[in-house]
Enzyme design. Structure first.
Site, PDB file in Angstrom:
ATOM      1  N   ASP A  74       0.732  -1.127  -0.045  1.00 32.09           N
ATOM      2  CA  ASP A  74      -0.205   0.018  -0.092  1.00 32.09           C
ATOM      3  C   ASP A  74       0.601   1.391   0.026  1.00 32.09           C
ATOM      4  O   ASP A  74       1.949   1.274   0.605  1.00 32.09           O
ATOM      5  CB  ASP A  74      -0.765  -0.092   1.330  1.00 32.09           C
ATOM      6  CG  ASP A  74      -1.935   1.067   1.155  1.00 32.09           C
ATOM      7  OD1 ASP A  74      -2.203   1.520   0.209  1.00 32.09           O
ATOM      8  OD2 ASP A  74      -2.696   1.316   2.243  1.00 32.09           O
ATOM      9  N   ASN A 125     -10.666  -3.150  -6.127  1.00 34.01           N
ATOM     10  CA  ASN A 125      -9.974  -2.337  -6.890  1.00 34.01           C
ATOM     11  C   ASN A 125     -10.463  -1.915  -8.334  1.00 34.01           C
ATOM     12  O   ASN A 125      -9.912  -0.869  -9.113  1.00 34.01           O
ATOM     13  CB  ASN A 125      -8.412  -2.834  -7.073  1.00 34.01           C
ATOM     14  CG  ASN A 125      -7.501  -2.393  -5.699  1.00 34.01           C
ATOM     15  OD1 ASN A 125      -6.768  -3.377  -5.384  1.00 34.01           O
ATOM     16  ND2 ASN A 125      -7.878  -1.639  -4.845  1.00 34.01           N
TER      17      ASN A 125
HETATM   18  C1  FPP Z   1      -2.162   0.139  -3.226  1.00 32.92           C
HETATM   19  O1  FPP Z   1      -1.594   1.301  -3.154  1.00 32.92           O
HETATM   20  C2  FPP Z   1      -1.564  -0.669  -4.389  1.00 32.92           C
HETATM   21  C3  FPP Z   1      -2.369  -1.325  -5.373  1.00 32.92           C
HETATM   22  C4  FPP Z   1      -3.825  -1.421  -5.168  1.00 32.92           C
HETATM   23  C5  FPP Z   1      -1.608  -1.860  -6.400  1.00 32.92           C
HETATM   24  C6  FPP Z   1      -0.244  -2.961  -6.125  1.00 32.92           C
HETATM   25  C7  FPP Z   1       0.321  -3.134  -7.494  1.00 32.92           C
HETATM   26  C8  FPP Z   1       1.591  -3.239  -7.606  1.00 32.92           C
HETATM   27  C9  FPP Z   1       2.458  -2.784  -6.612  1.00 32.92           C
HETATM   28  C10 FPP Z   1       1.923  -3.484  -8.995  1.00 32.92           C
HETATM   29  C11 FPP Z   1       1.874  -4.675  -9.616  1.00 32.92           C
HETATM   30  C12 FPP Z   1       2.596  -5.663  -8.845  1.00 32.92           C
HETATM   31  C13 FPP Z   1       3.076  -7.015  -9.161  1.00 32.92           C
HETATM   32  C14 FPP Z   1       3.025  -8.019  -8.371  1.00 32.92           C
HETATM   33  C15 FPP Z   1       4.246  -6.674 -10.337  1.00 32.92           C
HETATM   34  P1  FPP Z   1      -2.736   2.552  -3.511  1.00 32.92           P
HETATM   35  O2  FPP Z   1      -2.634   2.775  -4.999  1.00 32.92           O
HETATM   36  O3  FPP Z   1      -3.864   2.438  -2.740  1.00 32.92           O
HETATM   37  O4  FPP Z   1      -1.855   3.755  -2.707  1.00 32.92           O
HETATM   38  P2  FPP Z   1      -2.396   5.066  -2.044  1.00 32.92           P
HETATM   39  O5  FPP Z   1      -3.410   4.476  -0.674  1.00 32.92           O
HETATM   40  O6  FPP Z   1      -1.386   5.738  -1.464  1.00 32.92           O
HETATM   41  O7  FPP Z   1      -3.345   5.696  -2.994  1.00 32.92           O
END
Ligand code: FPP
Length: 247
Positions: free
Chosen positions: A27, A75
């Protein structure tokens, strides 16, 4: 065993007694990007790099299981271009992973409903699982279109279908036998769940499996999470006493 550029402040980890299974909610990618005036997709790209670093490190230190939350059933509510950028990163990662699998010998599994993914990504996931079946090293589980409650409902449905077909007996159901209906069948429960970025909630991530897990929260955003941060979490975990309801 630990690989740090600077030698100071290395958290004390006993690498002979690591947890078997570490699970991570990746996150903070969006906030990391915003703080730099970058689009959210740049945060996810940086998060994917962090995932590579952490997965490699987990393999190198001999961790048995690593599970990460890459995309939840919720998501899909994000803007279409952000969803597409996460799917593209996953695809890119899997193409690379397949190319190096012989060298890395990492076993990969996907927890989640893959039927909702685009056909190319779905095939890549299945191909990666199939090829890596023969490897016995670190197992990396990627939760993709995963929701913990959804997983439990699906398991209940599958169990009910087995009962209706005479293949299962409700009276014989136990916690262990129910676990075999989950995506995580055969994988031990996580010992340690890590959530970076300052949030302190589970967000539908492995709710059944985390019943006895230790939790570690840090304000560090996922793209800034590195080997040292992981060692910090492992060191904190190793100082905790797990009693499982006993004394
Ligand atoms: C949460 O941060 C993150 C996600 C929903 C996406 C995670 C995806 C990756 C790390 C990339 C692909 C993964 C692999 C395994 C190659 P957020 O976007 O909710 O962050 P925020 O809370 O700061 O908005």
């Amino acid at each position: 065993m630990a690989f740090f550029k600077k030698r100071e402040n290395i958290p004390e980890v006993d690498f002979q007694h690591l947890p078997h299974h570490v699970a991570i909610i990746m996150d903070g990618n969006g906030r990391w990007a915003k703080a730099r005036g970058l689009p959210r997709k740049a945060g996810h790209a940086a998060g994917a790099e962090t995932f590579r670093t952490i997965a490699t490190y987990c393999r190198d230190i001999g961790l048995e299981y690593l599970t990460v939350y890459a995309f939840s059933t919720e998501n899909w509510k994000r803007p279409a271009d952000e969803v597409a950028s996460i799917m593209d990163l996953l695809e890119k990662y899997l193409v690379e992973a397949i190319g190096k699998i012989e060298r890395d010998r990492v076993k990969m599994k996907f927890f989640g409903d893959l039927s909702q993914l685009n056909e190319r990504l779905r095939r890549l996931c299945l191909e990666t699982e199939e090829i890596s079946k023969r490897y016995e090293g670190c197992q990396v589980n990627i939760c993709l279109n995963y929701g913990g409650r959804d997983e439990i409902v699906r398991a209940a449905r599958a169990f009910a279908a087995d009962c209706a077909a005479g293949r299962a007996d409700p009276a014989a159901l136990s916690e262990e036998s129910f676990s075999d209906y989950l995506y995580s069948a055969g994988v031990p429960d996580p010992d340690l769940v890590i959530r970076p970025s300052g949030e302190q909630r589970l967000s539908n991530f492995l709710p059944w499996q985390s019943a006895y897990a230790e939790f570690y929260f840090t304000d560090v955003l996922w793209p800034d999470f590195d080997q040292r941060e992981l060692c910090r979490a492992l060191a904190v975990y190793q100082r905790r006493s797990r009693r499982y309801g006993g004394v």
